[in-house]
Enzyme design. Structure first.
Site, PDB file in Angstrom:
ATOM      1  N   GLY A 208       0.630  -0.935  -0.023  1.00 48.10           N
ATOM      2  CA  GLY A 208       0.113   0.210   0.172  1.00 48.10           C
ATOM      3  C   GLY A 208       1.186   1.281   0.091  1.00 48.10           C
ATOM      4  N   ASN A 209      -0.035   2.756   0.423  1.00 47.52           N
ATOM      5  CA  ASN A 209       0.868   3.498   0.355  1.00 47.52           C
ATOM      6  C   ASN A 209       0.642   4.238   0.980  1.00 47.52           C
ATOM      7  OD1 ASN A 209      -0.755   5.250  -1.507  1.00 47.52           O
ATOM      8  ND2 ASN A 209      -0.506   4.139  -3.382  1.00 47.52           N
ATOM      9  N   ARG A 210       0.500   5.898   1.399  1.00 45.45           N
ATOM     10  CA  ARG A 210       0.756   6.458   2.461  1.00 45.45           C
ATOM     11  C   ARG A 210      -0.640   7.687   2.349  1.00 45.45           C
ATOM     12  NH1 ARG A 210       5.574   9.449   4.350  1.00 45.45           N
ATOM     13  NH2 ARG A 210       4.012  10.583   5.992  1.00 45.45           N
ATOM     14  N   SER A 211      -0.909   7.332   1.176  1.00 47.43           N
ATOM     15  CA  SER A 211      -2.301   8.484   0.457  1.00 47.43           C
ATOM     16  C   SER A 211      -3.031   8.670   1.761  1.00 47.43           C
ATOM     17  CB  SER A 211      -2.672   8.406  -0.859  1.00 47.43           C
ATOM     18  OG  SER A 211      -3.653   8.918  -1.506  1.00 47.43           O
TER      19      SER A 211
END
Ligand code: C5P
Length: 409
Positions: A208-211
């Protein structure tokens, strides 16, 4: 700096209890809040509650503190007037310019921004009398917010629910920053991707990512308040309130996001791709949890395959005339943002690209943003540091500019 003088007007509807949170939101941000309820509002929430929360006296009529000419002074001293909830009756009284209680007198006097958040049953909201009153107020520069859709007082649900107090406060601050919200997107469809995608490794792990999805939801918020039909295809996001009337489509992976975006592309006038889409996904998604140390689990060397570039696909569909939408993308860069942004705009073929610098973890999850809006026509507009709602307003201004040049009305 002197504190912002905020008048919170409260009319007599059950949603009056939510005004307490609104008062709290403003006092916590350092504002001096004066609560002005209508007499009927006090049937729902007592004056003592508003006095305690605001630290200021609460009056409803024009015959109190006459020695201080209060019916004029409250409006004169206000930097911002926010009314939540506004009932159908209050909208009618405001529309004809009545001054028969302290709240209507205050609005009549005020020259500062006025933001009105209505709450009433759907039938009352849709009634042509109410709609005419709303139109009259908007034509005078008052921002009358679209109510949310959802559960109303009884068992019924539909448009007419008060927006969440934090949503109202944020939109009111945006009006202070960028002026009244125009109804410039009525009859238009705005499609937005937001948040981060998640690519499954196995049933418990993902990439995943930090958006946070905040910028995408802020775009939806402003577009909805400008009158657009809004769809947000959202991956993983923070818990964010739904923009008024917006369709929220929850997805996980890039491929799911692409499917939902493509399904809505044909009727879109503006597409803004604010999502942080994973560029790669695991080649295989395991159906059972991979165990550390097991040979076939291979957790130390995941094989990845490339995901579709959704934005590029949208541009290709526009080139194939499957959509006429104005297309805007985002670029988060850690260094040389303008140079890389310009190259990315050319590579992706979008009409607009919002470039922001994310050096040192800036922007992700924050409530503020800044950067540049680059246009395919070579234009470059600096976006000063502001709330994500204020930045959204500027991105939509740019998209509406392209729309105005490219489409007949
Ligand atoms: O190539 P990069 O990820 O930096 O491009 C960012 C822009 O492209 C954003 O608008 C993002 O939403 C979009 N994008 C996409 N599909 C991908 C990767 C990025 O739509 N697979």
């Amino acid at each position: 700096m002197t504190a912002l003088n905020v008048v919170v007007g409260v009319a007599g509807g059950i949603a009056a209890y939510k005004a307490c949170h609104l008062v709290r939101n403003f006092t916590e941000s350092g504002a001096n809040v004066r609560v002005v309820p209508t007499p009927n509002a006090l049937e729902f929430v007592g004056a003592a509650t508003f006095e305690a929360l605001s630290g200021n006296p609460v009056d409803t009529g024009v015959f109190t503190r006459v020695d201080e000419v209060q019916h004029v002074r409250v409006g004169q001293e206000a930097d911002l007037v926010v009314i939540a909830p506004a009932t159908a009756d209050l909208l009618a009284r405001l529309a004809v310019g009545r001054a028969d209680d302290l709240l209507t007198a205050t609005v009549l006097v005020a020259t500062c921004p006025v933001v009105v958040a209505p709450a009433m049953h759907t039938e009352m909201w849709r009634n042509p009398a109410t709609q005419a009153n709303v139109a009259a107020l908007r034509s005078r520069g008052i921002t009358v917010l679209e109510p949310a859709s959802g559960r109303l007082t009884g068992a019924d649900s539909g448009p007419g629910r008060l927006l969440e107090p934090d949503q109202i406060a944020d939109l009111a601050r945006t009006v202070l920053e960028t002026g009244p919200i125009r109804r410039s997107l009525e009859g238009r469809r705005v499609l937005i991707s937001a948040g981060g995608t998640q690519e499954n490794i196995d049933p418990v792990r993902y990439i995943g990512n930090r958006s946070s999805g905040r910028q995408g939801f802020a775009l939806g918020e402003i577009a909805a308040q400008r009158g657009a039909d809004v769809s947000i295809v959202a991956g993983d996001t923070d818990a964010l309130p739904t923009p008024a009337g917006a369709e929220i489509v929850r997805v996980r992976s890039a491929r799911e996001m692409q499917r939902e975006i493509d399904a809505r592309l044909g009727s879109a006038d503006i597409v803004v791709m604010a999502a942080a889409v994973a560029d790669y996904r695991p080649e295989k998604e395991a159906t059972a949890k991979l165990k550390k140390g097991e040979a076939d689990a291979n957790l130390s060397t995941l094989r990845l395959v490339e995901n579709p570039d959704i934005l590029k696909g949208v541009v290709e569909k526009r080139n194939a005339q499957q959509t006429r939408a104005v297309i805007a993308g985002f670029a988060a860069e850690t260094d040389n943002p303008l140079e890389y942004g310009r190259a990315k705009l050319a590579r992706k073929g979008a009409d607009l690209l919002m470039v922001n610098s994310v050096a040192g973890g800036r922007v992700f999850g924050e409530r503020r943003n800044s950067g540049w809006i680059l246009g395919r026509d070579g234009s470059e507009t600096e976006v000063a540091d502001g709330s994500k709602l204020a930045v959204a307003a500027q991105i939509l201004d740019a998209a509406e500019g392209v729309l105005g040049r490219s489409l007949p009305n």
